[in-house]
Enzyme design. Structure first.
Site, PDB file in Angstrom:
ATOM      1  CG  HIS A   1      10.083  41.736  -6.795  1.00  0.00           C
ATOM      2  ND1 HIS A   1       9.210  42.406  -7.628  1.00  0.00           N
ATOM      3  CD2 HIS A   1      10.872  42.704  -6.270  1.00  0.00           C
ATOM      4  CE1 HIS A   1       9.463  43.684  -7.614  1.00  0.00           C
ATOM      5  NE2 HIS A   1      10.466  43.898  -6.794  1.00  0.00           N
TER       6      HIS A   1
ATOM      7  CD  GLU B   1      14.691  43.087  -4.145  1.00  0.00           C
ATOM      8  OE1 GLU B   1      14.595  44.265  -3.735  1.00  0.00           O
ATOM      9  OE2 GLU B   1      14.412  42.738  -5.302  1.00  0.00           O
ATOM     10  CG  HIS B   2      10.456  44.792  -1.957  1.00  0.00           C
ATOM     11  ND1 HIS B   2       9.954  46.074  -2.036  1.00  0.00           N
ATOM     12  CD2 HIS B   2      10.899  44.493  -3.204  1.00  0.00           C
ATOM     13  CE1 HIS B   2      10.068  46.517  -3.280  1.00  0.00           C
ATOM     14  NE2 HIS B   2      10.632  45.577  -4.006  1.00  0.00           N
TER      15      HIS B   2
ATOM     16  CD  GLU C   1       8.064  46.355   1.811  1.00  0.00           C
ATOM     17  OE1 GLU C   1       8.444  46.515   0.642  1.00  0.00           O
ATOM     18  OE2 GLU C   1       7.892  47.297   2.607  1.00  0.00           O
TER      19      GLU C   1
ATOM     20  CD  GLU D   1       9.000  46.925  -8.070  1.00  0.00           C
ATOM     21  OE1 GLU D   1      10.001  46.745  -8.781  1.00  0.00           O
ATOM     22  OE2 GLU D   1       8.929  46.538  -6.898  1.00  0.00           O
TER      23      GLU D   1
END
Length: 975
Positions: free
Chosen positions: A67, A70-71, A145, A167
């Protein structure tokens, strides 16, 4: 275009060609000889082209590495060294979709555009990002990130900060989020699915820079990639571009990324996890119980589709027998099912919400006894027909809520392609559906239930239960851990952390150079259509009813929306309008039980649903038109049957089944409860709007926080107030469904319209005819500034006002302002520097405007950013290229492709709001002609709106109490 099998085209060997009649396309499967990349091209006449590159990315722990990567790869690359090319594309491309997604076993990078030049540009940026990211040169990317230690000076406390960290703190604040994440952990203890690919906040800070880079080196290679293209693009041009610009630089290598299969875990595995609730909340009736079973493999197309239908049949409709059995037993207040078939071993889950841990054994027994009874006595054939029909309708309609078709097809392809099987098996559904339809004359589904559910050796019972103050306890543990960590550091180590924090901020605050920005490809304004698309609307009068006909091709489907004016409802009954939208079609009528009604709807139509919508009126911030909307869709041949069913629902519904009404109230409350946190920014914004506009107040009463509190009271007092509640529902029903209240919108071709007109009498004769007494709602608006307290670990911060009240006029340039603030000023201040997951500006032509944040670790700091926005706008000054970029990105947002049903609904909205095509054209011209000076001129509007200090924050109880001086009232929303 004719291509030869086994021939090489620009480095790609054509392996297979298939006609996909179900989606009117041709599929061509390629292999890139030099790099080992796989490529699937689905060609058709859809001009909304889609590109995606995906990688198999199995996590080895719960640090969220896939994840975070990915950012991070979207934060600058070899050819495009700006800090965030992704944001530059959002601001300056004509994309119709632009995002990246992390799954439990794969990471996808899809884009879409209708403009051919723009489409190539998007591919270029994304391919460079995944293969040549700046993460190797810039450790601050992982810090920003993913996570980092943040410390300002040697006397400060150390904190964890990072976008993904925050997040996932938000994701783990929701009990549903915890539930769905822990289901896989309970079933797959020995494989990659046992880890949290998104990242567990407790584990994310264990991720090191070395592990981060090594993961990219290992998995982000063409040999581990799956490239997908869809639409009417030039196949040879695209293959040439991908080969010459990227793949030709790589050699094929062996990558061990295969997803291992979990062996059955034997007897039912029980697992218990806790989630946090506020100290003032009761723990009773707040436990989730979930029975989860592994069902075959995603590469079995028949099981894949059959269990989608079976989940609908057993758990997703009012006629669902398993859902009914659990509700009748009082195990919980809400029941739903989930079939997750986007992993190698799909999982079928039965979930009960608002239960208690001591009911777990009874829960399992009722599920199993109900399924055994179904196997022995058989499913109702009408229920089977209904569920198959609704699924088939959905597949043939291919309406994906505004998402590009190619995107959804690409995701479906990965459900088999990732596991080394035929990539289009789930798109070729005709033969599979024929096999499943044998269930209408056999025990097809009963056999599946017995084999995969009752006789499973791979199941888990997951209990997710509340614990008061768990969030605060965990926060204190983190503080103590970081305090101890700091105490163990030398002065030089502390100084290094401070310097790292300074370096990160310097990178975040240093603007990209003009030279770097100009590397991002940009189309010209000449590539943009200057005129708006007209939405066909012809107002007709049929049997005394106003009908809005939107003539267009709909593939023989008629979309019918019946709009009922709700100002005929008395003031004190307004919340019942919202409740009625959840009840109608789910209760008995004069002819049908609610179970039989559901079957009739699903057998004969594509679905019927209700919603309440509030339409403003052009030129006014006070006038609004609330409507109760009954939405339906049907094949034209079955229009008469649809109208008969609509008549039954709107003219003959009965509200005397108290048990059923209570069930619906509990379920409706449960579903809203789930959405409050998941859509916290929307919750907060709409609550602020209730302070400043009559339309906002009405929305709050039928959909918002006030409505949720209303439902909570009804549920709590139902047994004492049942007669009163049922009576109020009936009074509301009788006030709304009147011939004098209705306008009908219908989207279809002329032949479909004629069939509708010829049968309209069916419903026209059933509606009440007495003259309604229309109300003028006089709402007293209060400056409330609520702090909506939850156990969430993050905030959703909203500040809003109505600019028309202050004398400002609406202009299309507000759309450009939204792009600039959402992806520049707010993005940098609130997301990049503040660590929130999302932020943005929203507005409407009737004056409401709001700033909001999503999964935000901050509160007062974010409000300060909103308050200082006007200063940024006063100083805003960019060159022609940057201004063009903002305009292009804005056009991309307003030109989102619409399905026929969406076009019809938008045309209806314009009608009720008195908005003309000329208004929309003027708006577009204002967007296209926006200059930096125009942006400067909007600074006063923002300044004056923010100065009114209308605020609502949904978030952590402790954080809100720390800032209680900005609130007029603190509300524990779930108490």
């Amino acid at each position: 275009m004719n291509l030869e099998l086994n021939k090489i085209y620009h480095g790609f060997r054509l392996l297979e060609e298939k006609d996909l009649k179900e989606i009117n396309s041709t599929a061509r499967l390629f292999s890139h000889e030099k790099s080992g990349a796989r490529l699937l091209y689905i060609s058709n006449d859809d001009d909304n082209k889609v590109f995606s590159i995906s990688f198999r990315t199995p996590p080895e722990n719960s640090t969220g590495l896939p994840h975070i990567l990915e950012h991070s790869v979207l934060c600058g690359s070899r050819k495009f060294p700006v800090k965030e090319p992704f944001v530059e594309l959002v601001k300056g491309s004509l994309n119709t979709f632009l995002n990246a997604m992390t799954y439990p076993d794969k990471t996808m990078y899809p884009v879409a555009s209708k403009n051919s030049k723009d489409f190539i540009n998007l591919m270029d940026v994304y391919l460079d990002a995944v293969f040549y990211p700046n993460i190797y040169e810039c450790p601050e990317i992982l810090m920003q990130e993913g996570w980092h230690y943040e410390i300002d000076n040697k006397d400060s406390d150390i904190e964890y900060k990072g976008v993904v960290y925050n997040e996932m703190k938000g994701a783990f604040s929701s009990p549903e989020g915890i539930l769905f994440r822990k289901i896989q952990e309970s079933l797959f203890p020995d494989t990659t699915y046992g880890f949290e690919s998104g990242g567990d906040p407790d584990v994310i800070p264990e991720l090191t820079q070395e592990e981060f880079l090594n993961f990219h080196r290992t998995y982000y290679h063409p040999s581990n990639s799956y490239i997908f293209l869809y639409g009417d693009g030039d196949i040879l041009e695209h293959l040439k571009f991908i080969n010459e610009e990227y793949l030709d630089a790589f050699n094929k290598i062996d990558i061990n990324s295969k997803i291992p299969e979990q062996k059955p875990i034997g007897s039912l595995k029980e697992m218990t996890v806790e989630y946090s609730i506020s100290n003032d909340e009761e723990e009773k009736d707040k436990t989730f119980l979930s029975l989860n079973t592994v069902v075959g493999k995603a590469t079995d197309p028949e099981l894949y589709l059959a269990f989608e239908i079976l989940e609908h049949m057993l758990l997703s409709t009012p006629a669902a027998p398993l859902k009914k059995a659990l509700l009748d037993a009082g195990i919980g207040k809400d029941v739903f099912g989930v079939f997750d078939n986007s992993i190698l071993q799909p999982v079928f889950s039965v979930v009960v919400k608002n239960s208690n841990e001591d009911r777990k054994d009874e829960f399992v027994e009722i599920v199993n006894s109900t399924l055994r009874d179904i196997v022995q006595n058989g499913l109702d054939k009408k229920l089977i027909e209904a569920s198959i029909n609704i699924k088939e309708f959905q597949m043939r309609e291919a309406n994906f809520n505004g998402y590009p078709k190619g995107l959804i097809y690409g995701i479906k392809c990965m459900d088999s392609w990732l596991y080394d099987e035929n990539p289009y098996m789930h798109l070729q559904y005709e033969d599979t559906l024929k096999k499943i339809k044998t269930a209408l004359t056999s025990n097809y589904f009963e056999v599946l239930i017995e084999k995969y559910l009752l006789n499973s050796s791979h199941s888990s019972l997951l209990i997710v239960k509340p614990e008061c103050g768990l969030s605060e306890k965990k926060a204190e543990e983190v503080k103590n851990k970081l305090r101890g960590f700091k105490e163990g550091l030398s002065e030089s180590e502390i100084e290094e952390l401070i310097n790292n924090t300074i370096k990160l901020r310097e990178r975040q605050e240093t603007p990209d150079s003009e030279e770097e920005l100009e590397r991002i490809p940009l189309i010209s304004l000449e590539d943009i259509e200057k005129n708006v698309e007209g939405l066909p609307t012809e107002k007709r009068k049929e049997l005394g009813i106003d009908v809005l006909h939107h003539e267009m091709f709909t593939n023989n489907i008629a979309y019918i929306n019946m709009y009922f004016d709700t100002t005929s409802v008395e003031r004190e009954l307004i919340p019942y309008v919202g409740l009625l939208s959840g009840i109608l079609g789910k209760v008995n009528t004069e002819t049908y039980s609610y179970q039989d009604l559901t079957k009739e709807i699903n057998i004969n139509t594509g679905g019927i649903e209700n919603k309440v919508e509030i339409f403003g009126e052009k030129g006014s911030f006070e006038i609004f038109h609330p409507k109760f909307i009954v939405k339906s869709k049907v094949l034209v041949d079955k229009l008469p049957r649809l109208l008969q069913i609509l008549r039954e629902i709107t003219c003959a519904s009965k509200f005397d089944d108290k048990k059923r009404i209570k069930e619906i109230i509990q379920e409706t409350k449960s579903r809203i409860e789930m959405s409050i946190i998941n859509n916290g920014n929307v919750t907060a914004v709409n609550r602020v709007y209730s302070y400043i506009a009559a339309s906002g107040k009405y929305y709050d009463l039928v959909k918002g926080v006030a409505y949720f509190k209303f439902l909570s009271e009804l549920e709590r007092d139902f047994d004492k107030r049942a007669d009163e509640i049922c009576n109020n529902i009936e009074r509301t029903f009788n006030s709304i469904f009147n011939i004098n209240n209705i306008v009908i919108g219908i989207t279809c071709d002329e032949a479909g319209y004629n069939r509708f007109r010829d049968n309209l009498e069916i419903i026209q004769k059933g509606l009440r005819t007495e003259s309604p007494s229309y109300q003028k709602y006089d709402f007293s608006l209060e400056h409330k500034n609520d702090g909506l307290m939850t156990s969430a670990k993050v905030q959703y911060v909203a500040k809003a006002y109505n600019f028309r009240k202050l004398g400002y006029e609406y202009t299309g340039r507000l759309y450009v302002l939204k792009t600039i603030l959402s992806y520049d000023y707010f993005w940098n201040k609130i997301r990049v520097q503040g660590g929130a997951y999302g932020c943005g500006l929203s507005f409407d032509r009737f004056g409401k405007i709001a700033c909001s944040s999503y999964r935000d670790p901050n509160l007062i700091e974010t409000i300060k950013v909103y308050d200082e926005t006007y200063k940024y706008l006063q100083q805003f000054n960019v060159n022609e290229r940057e201004m063009r970029k903002y305009i292009i990105g804005t056009i991309s947002m307003v030109d989102t492709p619409l399905t026929p049903s969406m076009k019809g609904e938008r045309a209806d909205a314009y009608y009720f709001s008195k908005v003309t095509l000329e208004d929309i054209q003027k708006e577009r011209e204002e967007i296209l002609s926006t200059t930096p000076k125009d942006v400067n001129n909007l600074s006063g509007l923002i300044r004056d709106c923010m100065n009114q200090n209308y605020v609502c924050v949904l978030g952590n109880e402790e954080k809100i109490k720390e800032n209680r001086d900005i609130f007029n009232e603190l509300i524990n929303i779930f108490q």
